[in-house]
Write an enzyme that holds these catalytic residues in place. Structure first.
Site, PDB file in Angstrom:
ATOM      1  N   GLU A 209       0.811  -1.230   0.000  1.00 47.33           N
ATOM      2  CA  GLU A 209       0.000   0.000   0.000  1.00 47.33           C
ATOM      3  C   GLU A 209       0.843   1.279   0.000  1.00 47.33           C
ATOM      4  O   GLU A 209       0.629   2.165   0.822  1.00 47.33           O
ATOM      5  CB  GLU A 209      -0.946  -0.011   1.201  1.00 47.33           C
ATOM      6  N   GLU A 325      -6.070 -10.809  -1.043  1.00 46.83           N
ATOM      7  CA  GLU A 325      -6.871 -10.600   0.179  1.00 46.83           C
ATOM      8  C   GLU A 325      -8.362 -10.510  -0.136  1.00 46.83           C
ATOM      9  O   GLU A 325      -9.076  -9.702   0.474  1.00 46.83           O
ATOM     10  CB  GLU A 325      -6.449  -9.294   0.887  1.00 46.83           C
TER      11      GLU A 325
HETATM   12  O1  9MR Z   1      -7.297  -7.997   8.783  1.00 44.19           O
HETATM   13  C1  9MR Z   1      -6.386  -7.085   9.376  1.00 44.19           C
HETATM   14  C2  9MR Z   1      -6.974  -6.553  10.670  1.00 44.19           C
HETATM   15  O2  9MR Z   1      -7.027  -7.566  11.623  1.00 44.19           O
HETATM   16  C3  9MR Z   1      -6.166  -5.377  11.178  1.00 44.19           C
HETATM   17  O3  9MR Z   1      -6.823  -4.800  12.296  1.00 44.19           O
HETATM   18  C4  9MR Z   1      -6.001  -4.351  10.066  1.00 44.19           C
HETATM   19  C5  9MR Z   1      -5.193  -3.160  10.511  1.00 44.19           C
HETATM   20  O4  9MR Z   1      -4.852  -2.350   9.456  1.00 44.19           O
HETATM   21  O5  9MR Z   1      -5.346  -4.968   8.961  1.00 44.19           O
HETATM   22  C6  9MR Z   1      -6.152  -5.956   8.387  1.00 44.19           C
HETATM   23  O6  9MR Z   1      -5.533  -6.475   7.235  1.00 44.19           O
HETATM   24  C7  9MR Z   1      -5.246  -5.536   6.196  1.00 44.19           C
HETATM   25  C8  9MR Z   1      -4.016  -6.037   5.479  1.00 44.19           C
HETATM   26  O7  9MR Z   1      -2.970  -6.215   6.390  1.00 44.19           O
HETATM   27  C9  9MR Z   1      -3.598  -5.077   4.385  1.00 44.19           C
HETATM   28  N1  9MR Z   1      -4.698  -4.822   3.473  1.00 44.19           N
HETATM   29  C10 9MR Z   1      -5.951  -4.437   4.082  1.00 44.19           C
HETATM   30  C11 9MR Z   1      -6.358  -5.461   5.149  1.00 44.19           C
HETATM   31  C12 9MR Z   1      -7.712  -5.119   5.720  1.00 44.19           C
HETATM   32  O8  9MR Z   1      -7.657  -3.900   6.403  1.00 44.19           O
END
Ligand code: 9MR
Length: 438
Positions: A209, A325
């Site tokens: 990102e 994802e």
């Molecule tokens: O699923 C993840 C969640 O448990 C966390 O709180 C969050 C914090 O940013 O991140 C989520 O996973 C993210 C991933 O690492 C990167 N792409 C977006 C995902 C969903 O937010």
């Protein structure tokens, strides 16, 4: 310079294994060109990378005929999910699913052929308290589980603006580190983590990102409050080349990816990646892949053809691609359910993305971001949205699950098998109920 593109199957196995695989057809001819020769011109076998967490014995398990894992193996596509824990789960009433919930772990092993740490691999987990203190307990546990069950892994994420430890953001803000010290920290992190899991993790989200969401996306060089990336802000965009180089030096067999959301088609953000990666490849930077996270919402349009066209252009650059994802959310009632119409639409989107991935030679994995809605990150981030995960609360299959089964069965064994085989009766019934997949 660009990098040799490997077939989906070979990429999933890693380069070392590729050299030992005997293949037929055109791909085999192309790959034969890559085989090393000794001085007498004889082909030599390259050694497979070994994972230091490889168990003495693997758990003896077979994927059931109606599982996604069964057809993932037949299709030579890694179908993955997350090992849920950390992140938003810490604010929930339940303990972390991956370490604590046996039924959940069994479900992962029975259904999927690849795993991603949902949170445990992020900086805030590995460096919870201070610099120098690498914390690998949860991270190792997921890798060991994947190894025991013969699963591949996607490593997520080495370089990101989010989920950095507070102590780091605060000390950087307070100017406590010189540029050189910060660069050394990042290098040590990347080298330590990648080398620890060499041979266990086949592909890495090296940079996650890195572009913002403006109309003309820019690298995130702003402040913490502006969701800036501290590494880009402090060290400049040149650091992106270094991160890929360091990771490649520590595990030359691993495929190294960029990964982002809102790149689900040809748009300004995916254009920005296309340009950045093209420039890096021209400079010989070891970038191997482009991952589309694919967090879709029924509130926005989605064009499957454009989705595929976008991944296709990265394939044409010589890269691997991956769906990293996927989840498809919609507006929900108090009970957390989308309308039946949206559920049908969400299932169709899952199916279209999987079909695109199967059609692209470069698309080597399809990872779903969660299994149960009660574990999902979505309600905490998008108020009033949800119902994106594959299963109802007791692991009963939703149409979201069933469409994935249908697409995989039809792709590997054909439409007649899908229509007639009693193993798929349950899912046929569920899809019929929603008028999907017919
Ligand atoms: O699923 C993840 C969640 O448990 C966390 O709180 C969050 C914090 O940013 O991140 C989520 O996973 C993210 C991933 O690492 C990167 N792409 C977006 C995902 C969903 O937010």
């Amino acid at each position: 310079m660009s990098f040799p593109r490997r077939s989906r199957a070979a990429a999933a196995l890693g380069v070392g294994a590729l050299l030992l695989v005997s293949c037929a057809g055109e791909e085999a001819d192309a790959e034969a060109d890559e085989q090393p020769e000794d001085q007498a011109g004889e082909e030599v076998e390259a050694s497979e990378p070994t994972c230091q967490f490889a168990p003495d014995e693997q758990v003896d398990h077979e994927y059931a005929r109606d599982s996604l894992g069964h057809f993932a193996q037949e299709a030579d596509l890694k179908v993955g999910n997350v090992a849920a824990g950390g992140g938003h789960h810490e604010d929930e009433e339940y303990p972390d699913p991956f370490p604590d919930d046996e039924e959940y772990r069994e479900h992962l092993a029975e259904e999927f052929t690849s795993l991603t740490h949902e949170n445990y691999m992020k900086w805030e987990f590995i460096h919870p308290d201070e610099w120098g203190d690498f914390h690998f307990e949860e991270t190792d546990a997921v890798v060991e589980f994947a190894q025991e069950h013969g699963m591949d892994m996607r490593g997520h994420a080495l370089f990101w603006h989010s989920q950095n430890p507070e102590w780091l953001e605060e000390s950087v803000e307070a100017g406590e580190y010189t540029q050189e010290e910060l660069r050394d920290m990042l290098e040590e992190h990347v080298r330590t983590v990648v080398s620890r899991y060499a041979g266990c993790i086949q592909q890495w989200d090296v940079v996650n990102e890195v572009f913002d969401d403006e109309e003309e996306p820019q690298l995130r060089d702003g402040s913490y409050e502006e969701s800036g990336n501290l590494w880009i802000r402090e060290l400049g965009p040149e650091i992106l080349d270094d991160v890929f180089e360091w990771a490649h030096e520590e595990d030359p067999d691993a495929l190294l990816f960029y990964n982002d959301y809102s790149v689900d088609g040809t748009n300004a953000k995916s254009d920005a990646y296309y340009e950045l990666i093209q420039e890096q490849l021209d400079r010989g930077v070891p970038v191997h892949g482009f991952g589309s996270q694919t967090h879709l919402s029924m509130q926005y349009d989605f064009d499957p053809e454009d989705y595929q066209a976008n991944l296709q252009r990265f394939e044409d650059l010589g890269l691997e691609t991956a769906v990293t994802e996927i989840d498809v959310r919609g507006e929900v009632t108090e009970e957390g359910r989308m309308s039946d119409e949206d559920r049908a639409g969400a299932a169709e989107r899952y199916g279209a993305v999987l079909e695109s991935c199967l059609e692209l030679a470069s698309c080597n994995s399809y990872t779903i971001w969660g299994s149960l809605d009660e574990h999902s990150w979505i309600p905490g981030t998008f108020e009033g949205e949800g119902d994106a995960a594959l299963y109802e609360s007791g692991y009963e299959r939703k149409p979201h699950y069933c469409i994935n089964q249908q697409v995989l069965v039809e792709h590997t064994e054909g439409e007649d098998v899908w229509a007639d085989d009693e193993a798929f009766e349950e899912c046929r019934g569920i899809l019929e109920e929603y008028g999907v997949g017919v």
